[in-house]
Design a protein around this motif. Structure first.
Motif, mmCIF file in Angstrom:
data_model
loop_
_atom_site.group_PDB
_atom_site.id
_atom_site.type_symbol
_atom_site.label_atom_id
_atom_site.label_comp_id
_atom_site.label_asym_id
_atom_site.label_seq_id
_atom_site.Cartn_x
_atom_site.Cartn_y
_atom_site.Cartn_z
ATOM 1 N N ILE A 27 41.013 41.388 -6.462
ATOM 2 C CA ILE A 27 40.671 41.238 -5.051
ATOM 3 C C ILE A 27 40.383 42.596 -4.420
ATOM 4 C CG2 ILE A 27 41.674 40.694 -2.784
ATOM 5 C CD1 ILE A 27 40.626 38.249 -4.166
ATOM 6 N N ALA A 28 41.203 43.586 -4.729
ATOM 7 C CA ALA A 28 41.027 44.920 -4.156
ATOM 8 C C ALA A 28 39.695 45.539 -4.577
ATOM 9 C CB ALA A 28 42.182 45.823 -4.561
ATOM 10 N N LEU A 29 39.366 45.408 -5.865
ATOM 11 C CA LEU A 29 38.109 45.965 -6.361
ATOM 12 C C LEU A 29 36.902 45.215 -5.804
ATOM 13 C CD1 LEU A 29 39.082 46.575 -10.100
ATOM 14 C CD2 LEU A 29 38.587 48.333 -8.386
ATOM 15 N N GLY A 30 37.062 43.903 -5.635
ATOM 16 C CA GLY A 30 35.930 43.102 -5.175
ATOM 17 C C GLY A 30 35.749 43.060 -3.675
ATOM 18 N N GLN A 31 36.871 43.145 -2.914
ATOM 19 C CA GLN A 31 36.766 42.912 -1.478
ATOM 20 C C GLN A 31 37.402 43.992 -0.606
ATOM 21 O OE1 GLN A 31 37.518 38.802 -0.309
ATOM 22 N NE2 GLN A 31 37.408 38.148 -2.447
ATOM 23 N N GLY A 32 38.042 44.971 -1.207
ATOM 24 C CA GLY A 32 38.500 46.104 -0.426
ATOM 25 C C GLY A 32 39.963 46.091 -0.024
ATOM 26 N N ARG A 33 40.316 47.083 0.800
ATOM 27 C CA ARG A 33 41.710 47.364 1.154
ATOM 28 C C ARG A 33 42.368 46.225 1.919
ATOM 29 N NH1 ARG A 33 42.690 53.077 3.833
ATOM 30 N NH2 ARG A 33 41.856 53.585 1.772
ATOM 31 N N ARG A 34 41.712 45.714 2.958
ATOM 32 C CA ARG A 34 42.321 44.659 3.771
ATOM 33 C C ARG A 34 42.616 43.423 2.925
ATOM 34 N NH1 ARG A 34 41.004 40.161 6.732
ATOM 35 N NH2 ARG A 34 38.805 40.258 6.127
ATOM 36 N N ALA A 35 41.696 43.081 2.047
ATOM 37 C CA ALA A 35 41.890 41.915 1.185
ATOM 38 C C ALA A 35 43.073 42.122 0.241
ATOM 39 C CB ALA A 35 40.621 41.643 0.385
ATOM 40 N N SER A 36 43.281 43.365 -0.210
ATOM 41 C CA SER A 36 44.389 43.632 -1.127
ATOM 42 C C SER A 36 45.738 43.419 -0.448
ATOM 43 C CB SER A 36 44.295 45.053 -1.684
ATOM 44 O OG SER A 36 44.610 46.023 -0.698
ATOM 45 N N VAL A 37 45.807 43.675 0.864
ATOM 46 C CA VAL A 37 47.047 43.438 1.612
ATOM 47 C C VAL A 37 47.369 41.942 1.616
ATOM 48 C CG1 VAL A 37 48.194 43.624 3.852
ATOM 49 C CG2 VAL A 37 46.693 45.465 3.063
ATOM 50 N N MET A 82 40.667 28.462 -13.843
ATOM 51 C CA MET A 82 39.736 28.466 -12.718
ATOM 52 C C MET A 82 39.501 29.893 -12.223
ATOM 53 S SD MET A 82 40.096 26.970 -8.873
ATOM 54 C CE MET A 82 40.906 28.499 -8.400
ATOM 55 N N LEU A 83 40.582 30.702 -12.160
ATOM 56 C CA LEU A 83 40.436 32.093 -11.741
ATOM 57 C C LEU A 83 39.565 32.869 -12.735
ATOM 58 C CD1 LEU A 83 44.059 32.970 -10.526
ATOM 59 C CD2 LEU A 83 42.051 32.472 -9.120
ATOM 60 N N ALA A 84 39.729 32.573 -14.027
ATOM 61 C CA ALA A 84 38.900 33.216 -15.049
ATOM 62 C C ALA A 84 37.428 32.887 -14.812
ATOM 63 C CB ALA A 84 39.330 32.758 -16.442
ATOM 64 N N TYR A 85 37.153 31.631 -14.511
ATOM 65 C CA TYR A 85 35.776 31.213 -14.236
ATOM 66 C C TYR A 85 35.236 31.891 -12.974
ATOM 67 C CZ TYR A 85 31.897 28.184 -12.869
ATOM 68 O OH TYR A 85 30.667 27.713 -12.468
ATOM 69 N N GLY A 92 31.341 34.006 -7.554
ATOM 70 C CA GLY A 92 32.712 33.516 -7.625
ATOM 71 C C GLY A 92 33.653 34.295 -6.721
ATOM 72 N N THR A 93 34.774 33.672 -6.372
ATOM 73 C CA THR A 93 35.693 34.294 -5.413
ATOM 74 C C THR A 93 36.317 35.581 -5.953
ATOM 75 O OG1 THR A 93 37.468 32.860 -6.225
ATOM 76 C CG2 THR A 93 36.275 32.128 -4.265
ATOM 77 N N LEU A 94 36.378 35.758 -7.261
ATOM 78 C CA LEU A 94 36.957 36.973 -7.832
ATOM 79 C C LEU A 94 35.907 37.911 -8.418
ATOM 80 C CD1 LEU A 94 40.246 35.851 -9.636
ATOM 81 C CD2 LEU A 94 39.948 36.816 -7.367
ATOM 82 N N ALA A 95 34.643 37.511 -8.393
ATOM 83 C CA ALA A 95 33.594 38.348 -8.966
ATOM 84 C C ALA A 95 33.387 39.600 -8.117
ATOM 85 C CB ALA A 95 32.284 37.555 -9.068
ATOM 86 N N ILE A 96 33.272 40.739 -8.779
ATOM 87 C CA ILE A 96 33.035 42.013 -8.089
ATOM 88 C C ILE A 96 31.534 42.176 -7.905
ATOM 89 C CG2 ILE A 96 33.329 44.510 -8.230
ATOM 90 C CD1 ILE A 96 35.714 43.962 -10.114
ATOM 91 N N ARG A 97 31.100 42.266 -6.649
ATOM 92 C CA ARG A 97 29.678 42.399 -6.336
ATOM 93 C C ARG A 97 29.475 43.536 -5.345
ATOM 94 N NH1 ARG A 97 30.160 37.056 -4.594
ATOM 95 N NH2 ARG A 97 29.159 37.644 -2.627
#
Length: 204
Positions: A27-37, A82-85, A92-97
């Motif tokens: 989550i942190a790598l994909g969506q940043g600091r706030r998301a990691s909290v 599901m998280l792996a997918y 995907g919700t966990l994909a880093i873009r």
């Protein structure tokens, strides 16, 4: 009760990377600091049901019932797959873009909480971890277990947050390379799938 031995034990347990840490990093790598909290908060909140089960003796019921244990276990396996997918799926919700911004905090928190809620071994873990550090006074055992559990949760949040903030710092460098992003997405997917396979081998 809250001894240096307990703090050291809890610290080691929290630092060792597991499913929650993996999710927080993704989550942190994909969506940043706030998301990691939010991810760290969700992983911490997901501990609560298992802690309550250990305090009130419900953990013993879960692990004495093969049916109940397997229902929770296979739900957990399905969730990890599901998280792996979601890590390799385009969008995907966990994909880093590179074009991704932080998603809903509550959604991130809810998904993180489910990681721990659907781990049937966690309640047994607390049942094994906490009693050795109690004073031995039956009248205060419940309060003591709740206190120790609260300290463990606080350590979990702080350590997971540290993992997340560290990963968020590396986000700009990660996003600059398509090759690194693809490699990370596949790696996260493989790790979630491996954790699902390990959970499948667990027995009550």
């Amino acid at each position: 009760m809250i001894s240096l031995q307990f703090l050291a034990t809890a610290l080691v347990v929290c630092i060792i990377p597991g499913t929650g840490v993996l999710y927080t990093l993704a989550i942190a790598l994909g969506q940043g600091r706030r998301a990691s909290v939010w991810a760290a908060l969700g992983c911490t909140v997901g501990i609560v049901p298992h802690l309550l089960a250990a305090i009130f003796g419900l953990a013993a019921i879960l692990h004495s019932s093969a049916l109940l244990f397997n229902v929770v276990k296979w739900a957990g396996i399905a969730y990890l797959l599901m998280l792996a997918y979601q890590a390799v799926k385009e969008g995907g919700t966990l994909a880093i873009r590179a074009d991704r911004s932080a998603g809903s905090g509550w959604a991130i928190c809810r998904r993180a909480a489910l990681i721990n809620i659907l781990n049937p071994k966690l309640s047994a873990f607390f049942l094994a971890l906490l009693p050795p550090f109690l004073s031995g006074n039956a009248a205060t055992a419940t309060v003591e277990m709740a206190t120790l559990g609260g300290v463990f949760m606080a350590l979990t949040f702080v350590i997971f947050l540290a993992y997340g903030l560290f990963a968020a710092q590396a986000r700009d460098w990660i996003l600059s390379s398509d090759r690194i992003r693809r490699w990370l997405n596949r790696s996260f997917a493989a790790l979630f799938a491996a954790l699902a396979a390990r959970l499948a081998m667990e027995r009550a």
